[in-house]
Motif scaffolding. Structure first.
Motif, PDB file in Angstrom:
ATOM      1  N   HIS A   1      49.127  42.265  38.440  1.00 31.27           N
ATOM      2  CA  HIS A   1      49.426  42.579  37.037  1.00 31.27           C
ATOM      3  C   HIS A   1      50.895  42.273  36.727  1.00 31.27           C
ATOM      4  CE1 HIS A   1      45.698  44.355  35.687  1.00 31.27           C
ATOM      5  NE2 HIS A   1      45.642  45.173  36.729  1.00 31.27           N
TER       6      HIS A   1
ATOM      7  N   ASP B   1      46.938  52.509  33.704  1.00 30.37           N
ATOM      8  CA  ASP B   1      46.385  51.570  34.668  1.00 30.37           C
ATOM      9  C   ASP B   1      44.965  51.170  34.275  1.00 30.37           C
ATOM     10  OD1 ASP B   1      46.434  50.139  37.246  1.00 30.37           O
ATOM     11  OD2 ASP B   1      44.930  51.620  37.853  1.00 30.37           O
TER      12      ASP B   1
ATOM     13  N   TYR C   1      53.652  49.731  39.045  1.00 29.93           N
ATOM     14  CA  TYR C   1      52.685  48.932  39.803  1.00 29.93           C
ATOM     15  C   TYR C   1      52.563  49.581  41.179  1.00 29.93           C
ATOM     16  CZ  TYR C   1      53.883  45.902  35.966  1.00 29.93           C
ATOM     17  OH  TYR C   1      54.100  45.420  34.697  1.00 29.93           O
TER      18      TYR C   1
ATOM     19  N   VAL D   1      43.603  38.432  42.769  1.00 27.66           N
ATOM     20  CA  VAL D   1      42.986  39.628  42.210  1.00 27.66           C
ATOM     21  C   VAL D   1      41.762  39.937  43.063  1.00 27.66           C
ATOM     22  CG1 VAL D   1      41.922  40.662  40.178  1.00 27.66           C
ATOM     23  CG2 VAL D   1      43.761  38.973  39.908  1.00 27.66           C
TER      24      VAL D   1
ATOM     25  N   ARG E   1      41.502  43.375  31.893  1.00 26.74           N
ATOM     26  CA  ARG E   1      41.128  42.336  32.859  1.00 26.74           C
ATOM     27  C   ARG E   1      39.619  42.179  32.955  1.00 26.74           C
ATOM     28  NH1 ARG E   1      39.525  42.305  38.100  1.00 26.74           N
ATOM     29  NH2 ARG E   1      39.795  44.543  38.392  1.00 26.74           N
TER      30      ARG E   1
ATOM     31  N   ARG F   1      52.398  39.372  34.153  1.00 29.52           N
ATOM     32  CA  ARG F   1      53.387  39.717  33.135  1.00 29.52           C
ATOM     33  C   ARG F   1      54.595  38.804  33.227  1.00 29.52           C
ATOM     34  NH1 ARG F   1      56.538  45.600  32.821  1.00 29.52           N
ATOM     35  NH2 ARG F   1      58.077  45.006  31.208  1.00 29.52           N
TER      36      ARG F   1
ATOM     37  N   ARG G   1      47.959  45.918  42.978  1.00 31.45           N
ATOM     38  CA  ARG G   1      48.290  45.963  41.551  1.00 31.45           C
ATOM     39  C   ARG G   1      49.429  45.007  41.206  1.00 31.45           C
ATOM     40  NH1 ARG G   1      44.119  48.226  41.237  1.00 31.45           N
ATOM     41  NH2 ARG G   1      43.567  50.003  39.901  1.00 31.45           N
TER      42      ARG G   1
ATOM     43  N   ARG H   1      44.952  48.468  31.487  1.00 25.21           N
ATOM     44  CA  ARG H   1      45.159  47.072  31.894  1.00 25.21           C
ATOM     45  C   ARG H   1      43.999  46.567  32.736  1.00 25.21           C
ATOM     46  NH1 ARG H   1      50.504  48.370  35.573  1.00 25.21           N
ATOM     47  NH2 ARG H   1      49.451  49.375  37.334  1.00 25.21           N
ATOM     48  N   GLU H   2      43.370  47.446  33.533  1.00 24.48           N
ATOM     49  CA  GLU H   2      42.193  47.029  34.292  1.00 24.48           C
ATOM     50  C   GLU H   2      41.027  46.749  33.351  1.00 24.48           C
ATOM     51  OE1 GLU H   2      41.477  46.998  38.242  1.00 24.48           O
ATOM     52  OE2 GLU H   2      43.183  45.942  37.366  1.00 24.48           O
TER      53      GLU H   2
END
Length: 421
Positions: free
Chosen positions: A195, A285, A187, A215, A292, A199, A192, A288-289
């Motif tokens: 995230h 990265d 991260y 965010v 989202r 989790r 970041r 995961r973005e």
């Protein structure tokens, strides 16, 4: 065959299913040992992004019962941090924006500390890295460093501590400071950590827990900028450009702004290196973005080299026909989520046809080399703004880099709309 094998590797790197299975395995192993969660935090004195981290890391550790192990690192190696002078200037301005947006109480970042004071701060911090309150001591030293106050005395352990921190960080697969590692994932920087928080909330199984780290993204506001211009600097080989592109055009429509597409060659095709561990982190990265943002991602046909050159040739022609947005979105979607090879006639034809371009357009574009001079002109323009990476944007006096900085563009558009009436 080679492209097919690379697609398999990319799918493996970006697979959210594999990521979630690795998370579950790491958690079960920790629980079997009866151990607490542990964050590994990597700090660099003189790095404005690192100044923002300790308070947020401490808050997460307290909320989710985690231990923090602190490490010192120095300047990143040249291979992972191109254009260091521009990077330093951008990081300073960006950290100020982030601190304000996140509501963080941090020292003024107006004047970067000298190399001598940074060395003294490292010497002071190295004496207490193993202490339970090491993160608090680092934060206090950083406050004194940036505020120009006297620093605590130090010893001679800084160099060894820094080398050990860098060796561990490199082995675990990162390349920068202001980074946190937790059970297999990185991260990077304050924006970041949401995230990580998500989790950890998932790990607790407590549906009543709510996120506390915001965010940062564009809010969907609307206004009228009277047809002002927004310059968008994309690269066809940038997965972050893919994540940003649809939102750039949507943002422009909400604010009555015209988008000028100023395409540039990828960094690696401009002699700027992207080492493997940097590329792997970026892909993870982006995965995961993309999750989202609700975007498909991971079936990748890397457009490095010939595919990008062919794509830029067609994009240049498409812009002249008023179809630049459609082709840019089509190519990026194909390369980063559909496994379409822009280096093949079939792949490029599919990308072009769904943007309203026929075979004649593609053939004419590929026979025209004028896009190269245009791309170089755009690169020079980007450098003149103090930027080098993509995606980048300029609207009015605002110039900023990053798919996760469209909220900065939105703020600039709102300011422009309010002052144009």
């Amino acid at each position: 065959m080679r492209n097919w094998l690379k697609r398999l590797v990319y799918r493996r790197i970006t697979s959210l299913k594999r990521r979630d299975a690795a998370r579950l395995s790491a958690r079960r192993q920790r629980q079997a040992r009866g151990a607490r969660r542990q964050f590994l935090y990597f700090h660099r004195f003189g790095d404005p992004a690192s100044v923002l981290m300790p308070g947020l890391v401490r808050a997460l550790a307290e909320r989710f019962e985690a231990d923090i192990v602190c490490h010192l690192v120095g300047l990143p190696e040249a291979a992972v941090a191109p254009e260091p002078d521009q990077l330093d200037a951008f990081a300073l301005a960006d950290s100020v924006r982030l601190a304000q947006r996140l509501g963080l109480d941090v020292p003024s970042l107006a004047t970067p500390p000298t190399a001598e004071r940074i060395a003294a701060a490292e010497a002071a911090a190295a004496e207490s890295l193993g202490a339970p309150d090491a993160l608090e001591r680092i934060a206090a030293i950083d406050t004194a460093l940036w505020s120009g106050r006297d620093l605590p005395p130090g010893g001679g352990r800084a160099a060894a501590a820094r080398q050990a921190g860098e060796a561990l960080r490199d082995r675990l697969g990162h390349f920068q400071s202001a980074t946190l590692w937790y059970e297999g994932e990185w991260y990077w920087a304050a924006d970041r950590l949401h995230h990580l928080e998500a989790r950890l909330i998932g790990e607790t199984g407590d549906a009543g827990l709510t996120p506390q780290i915001p965010v940062l993204h564009e809010s969907g506001r609307t206004g009228d900028c009277g047809g002002a211009r927004l310059t968008f600097f994309p690269s066809l080989r940038s997965p972050y450009t893919y994540l940003a592109a649809e939102r750039v055009f949507a943002l422009a429509r909400r604010w009555n702004v015209e988008v000028d597409i100023h395409f540039v060659l990828p960094m690696v095709m401009r002699s700027l290196p992207v080492p493997r561990r940097k590329g792997v982190y970026f892909l993870k990265d982006c995965a995961r973005e993309a999750q989202r943002l609700g975007l498909p991602f991971g079936d990748i046909s890397d457009p490095l080299g010939r595919p990008t050159e062919r794509g830029l040739a067609v994009l240049h022609r498409a812009i002249g026909q008023g179809k630049g947005e459609a082709f840019l979105l089509s190519f990026l979607r194909g390369a980063w989520s559909e496994g379409l090879d822009g280096g093949s006639d079939r792949g490029l034809r599919i990308m072009a046809e769904r943007a309203g371009l026929d075979r004649t357009d593609v053939d004419a574009a590929l026979a025209d080399e004028s896009w190269r001079a245009v791309a170089e002109r755009h690169r020079t323009e980007l450098a003149g703004l103090g930027l080098w990476g993509v995606p980048s944007y300029r609207v009015g006096d605002c110039a900023v880099w990053g798919q996760d900085r469209l909220w900065v563009v939105e703020d600039a558009l709102q300011h422009m709309a309010e002052h144009s009436t």
